[in-house]
Motif scaffolding. Structure first.
Motif, PDB file in Angstrom:
ATOM      1  N   MET A  72      67.344 -26.208  34.735  1.00  0.00           N
ATOM      2  CA  MET A  72      66.745 -26.641  33.448  1.00  0.00           C
ATOM      3  C   MET A  72      66.492 -25.320  32.516  1.00  0.00           C
ATOM      4  O   MET A  72      66.371 -24.282  33.001  1.00  0.00           O
ATOM      5  CB  MET A  72      65.462 -27.248  33.557  1.00  0.00           C
ATOM      6  N   SER A  73      66.636 -25.442  31.128  1.00  0.00           N
ATOM      7  CA  SER A  73      66.777 -24.346  30.157  1.00  0.00           C
ATOM      8  C   SER A  73      65.445 -24.751  29.347  1.00  0.00           C
ATOM      9  O   SER A  73      64.922 -25.784  29.124  1.00  0.00           O
ATOM     10  CB  SER A  73      68.068 -24.134  29.530  1.00  0.00           C
ATOM     11  N   ILE A  74      64.978 -23.772  28.700  1.00  0.00           N
ATOM     12  CA  ILE A  74      63.907 -23.477  27.606  1.00  0.00           C
ATOM     13  C   ILE A  74      64.552 -23.147  26.286  1.00  0.00           C
ATOM     14  O   ILE A  74      65.485 -22.407  26.203  1.00  0.00           O
ATOM     15  CB  ILE A  74      62.868 -22.334  28.074  1.00  0.00           C
ATOM     16  N   ALA A  75      64.138 -24.182  25.414  1.00  0.00           N
ATOM     17  CA  ALA A  75      64.631 -24.024  24.130  1.00  0.00           C
ATOM     18  C   ALA A  75      63.773 -22.793  23.337  1.00  0.00           C
ATOM     19  O   ALA A  75      62.601 -23.035  23.468  1.00  0.00           O
ATOM     20  CB  ALA A  75      64.609 -25.132  23.265  1.00  0.00           C
ATOM     21  N   VAL A  76      64.416 -21.974  22.726  1.00  0.00           N
ATOM     22  CA  VAL A  76      63.662 -20.748  22.087  1.00  0.00           C
ATOM     23  C   VAL A  76      64.347 -20.702  20.640  1.00  0.00           C
ATOM     24  O   VAL A  76      65.480 -20.608  20.540  1.00  0.00           O
ATOM     25  CB  VAL A  76      63.914 -19.317  22.872  1.00  0.00           C
ATOM     26  N   GLN A  77      63.443 -20.433  19.540  1.00  0.00           N
ATOM     27  CA  GLN A  77      63.855 -20.129  18.425  1.00  0.00           C
ATOM     28  C   GLN A  77      63.259 -18.762  17.762  1.00  0.00           C
ATOM     29  O   GLN A  77      62.213 -18.669  17.872  1.00  0.00           O
ATOM     30  CB  GLN A  77      63.499 -21.464  17.389  1.00  0.00           C
ATOM     31  N   CYS A  78      64.167 -17.998  17.059  1.00  0.00           N
ATOM     32  CA  CYS A  78      63.573 -16.874  16.461  1.00  0.00           C
ATOM     33  C   CYS A  78      62.911 -17.105  15.349  1.00  0.00           C
ATOM     34  O   CYS A  78      63.238 -18.077  14.378  1.00  0.00           O
ATOM     35  CB  CYS A  78      65.069 -16.178  16.385  1.00  0.00           C
ATOM     36  N   GLU A  79      61.831 -16.369  15.279  1.00  0.00           N
ATOM     37  CA  GLU A  79      60.887 -16.592  14.026  1.00  0.00           C
ATOM     38  C   GLU A  79      61.408 -16.180  12.767  1.00  0.00           C
ATOM     39  O   GLU A  79      60.811 -16.445  11.612  1.00  0.00           O
ATOM     40  CB  GLU A  79      59.429 -16.114  14.365  1.00  0.00           C
ATOM     41  N   CYS A  97      64.954 -15.455  11.897  1.00  0.00           N
ATOM     42  CA  CYS A  97      66.164 -15.910  11.194  1.00  0.00           C
ATOM     43  C   CYS A  97      66.432 -17.521  11.829  1.00  0.00           C
ATOM     44  O   CYS A  97      67.577 -18.177  11.185  1.00  0.00           O
ATOM     45  CB  CYS A  97      67.571 -15.171  11.764  1.00  0.00           C
ATOM     46  N   PHE A  98      65.471 -18.016  12.477  1.00  0.00           N
ATOM     47  CA  PHE A  98      65.540 -19.482  12.975  1.00  0.00           C
ATOM     48  C   PHE A  98      66.667 -19.695  13.704  1.00  0.00           C
ATOM     49  O   PHE A  98      67.155 -20.747  13.942  1.00  0.00           O
ATOM     50  CB  PHE A  98      65.425 -20.455  11.736  1.00  0.00           C
ATOM     51  N   GLN A  99      67.437 -18.725  14.406  1.00  0.00           N
ATOM     52  CA  GLN A  99      68.547 -18.848  15.311  1.00  0.00           C
ATOM     53  C   GLN A  99      67.916 -19.596  16.637  1.00  0.00           C
ATOM     54  O   GLN A  99      67.102 -19.128  17.097  1.00  0.00           O
ATOM     55  CB  GLN A  99      69.083 -17.849  15.446  1.00  0.00           C
ATOM     56  N   SER A 100      68.556 -20.719  17.162  1.00  0.00           N
ATOM     57  CA  SER A 100      67.867 -21.192  18.531  1.00  0.00           C
ATOM     58  C   SER A 100      68.931 -20.895  19.661  1.00  0.00           C
ATOM     59  O   SER A 100      70.249 -20.563  19.551  1.00  0.00           O
ATOM     60  CB  SER A 100      68.411 -22.831  18.122  1.00  0.00           C
ATOM     61  N   TYR A 101      68.158 -20.771  20.809  1.00  0.00           N
ATOM     62  CA  TYR A 101      68.842 -20.273  22.036  1.00  0.00           C
ATOM     63  C   TYR A 101      68.375 -21.197  23.095  1.00  0.00           C
ATOM     64  O   TYR A 101      67.260 -21.835  23.029  1.00  0.00           O
ATOM     65  CB  TYR A 101      68.328 -18.785  22.223  1.00  0.00           C
ATOM     66  N   LYS A 102      69.257 -21.360  24.021  1.00  0.00           N
ATOM     67  CA  LYS A 102      68.483 -22.048  25.359  1.00  0.00           C
ATOM     68  C   LYS A 102      68.670 -20.927  26.391  1.00  0.00           C
ATOM     69  O   LYS A 102      69.665 -20.213  26.536  1.00  0.00           O
ATOM     70  CB  LYS A 102      69.697 -23.107  25.711  1.00  0.00           C
ATOM     71  N   LYS A 149      70.088 -12.014  19.097  1.00  0.00           N
ATOM     72  CA  LYS A 149      71.495 -11.469  18.951  1.00  0.00           C
ATOM     73  C   LYS A 149      71.865 -11.507  17.342  1.00  0.00           C
ATOM     74  O   LYS A 149      72.753 -10.688  16.740  1.00  0.00           O
ATOM     75  CB  LYS A 149      72.379 -12.377  19.635  1.00  0.00           C
ATOM     76  N   SER A 150      70.978 -12.312  16.545  1.00  0.00           N
ATOM     77  CA  SER A 150      71.627 -12.361  15.210  1.00  0.00           C
ATOM     78  C   SER A 150      70.829 -11.227  14.548  1.00  0.00           C
ATOM     79  O   SER A 150      71.659 -10.743  13.700  1.00  0.00           O
ATOM     80  CB  SER A 150      71.249 -14.035  14.676  1.00  0.00           C
ATOM     81  N   CYS A 151      69.463 -11.213  14.446  1.00  0.00           N
ATOM     82  CA  CYS A 151      68.952 -10.401  13.640  1.00  0.00           C
ATOM     83  C   CYS A 151      68.115  -9.180  14.361  1.00  0.00           C
ATOM     84  O   CYS A 151      67.860  -8.117  13.685  1.00  0.00           O
ATOM     85  CB  CYS A 151      67.794 -10.983  12.813  1.00  0.00           C
TER      86      CYS A 151
END
Length: 141
Positions: A1-8, A10-15, A28-30
């Protein structure tokens, strides 16, 4: 199972895999640092802290009756007396204008041939009288 994370930033979402819970990762974006929440933090239920939202009652718009605008125009006077009055008003204005023109001509034309001085004041006064009477008959009821 994965955890959803969002950058505070640039608001890029990651699992992210569960093994990374609690770690700090680089976006990886900002390039900013973001912390991966623990599994318990992600499933935290905040509904116990907050009650149900209270819906504001809608206000009903008052229905206004449209008023008819009062016409600023006067009704036409089509009676015989009204037509006669308007006709004499036009004639009186015309006579007043003619008298005024004649008086101004006499004022600037100079003296009479027999040597008398022209004084067209009486003509100007009568022109004013005719024009005021004509105005009253034309425009006032």
């Amino acid at each position: 199972m994965s955890i959803a994370v969002q950058c505070e930033e640039c608001f890029q979402s990651y699992k992210v895999k569960e093994e990374r819970a609690g770690q700090t990762l680089k976006c990886k974006s900002c390039g900013s640092k973001m912390r991966v929440p623990a599994v318990e933090e992600e499933l935290e239920d905040l509904s116990a802290d907050y009650g149900e939202p209270i819906a504001q009652p809608r206000k009903k718009k008052a229905v206004k009756a449209k008023k008819k605008k009062a016409s600023s125009r006067k009704p036409l006077n089509i009676s015989v007396g009204g037509i006669v009055k308007k006709t004499f008003g036009v004639m009186s204005m015309a006579i007043g204008i003619l008298m005024l023109v004649a008086s101004v001509y006499a004022l600037f034309a100079g003296d009479a041939p027999d040597g008398r001085r022209s004084r067209p004041v009486g003509g100007m006064v009568m022109a004013g009288v005719f024009m005021s009477v004509g105005k009253r008959w034309l425009f006032n009821e």
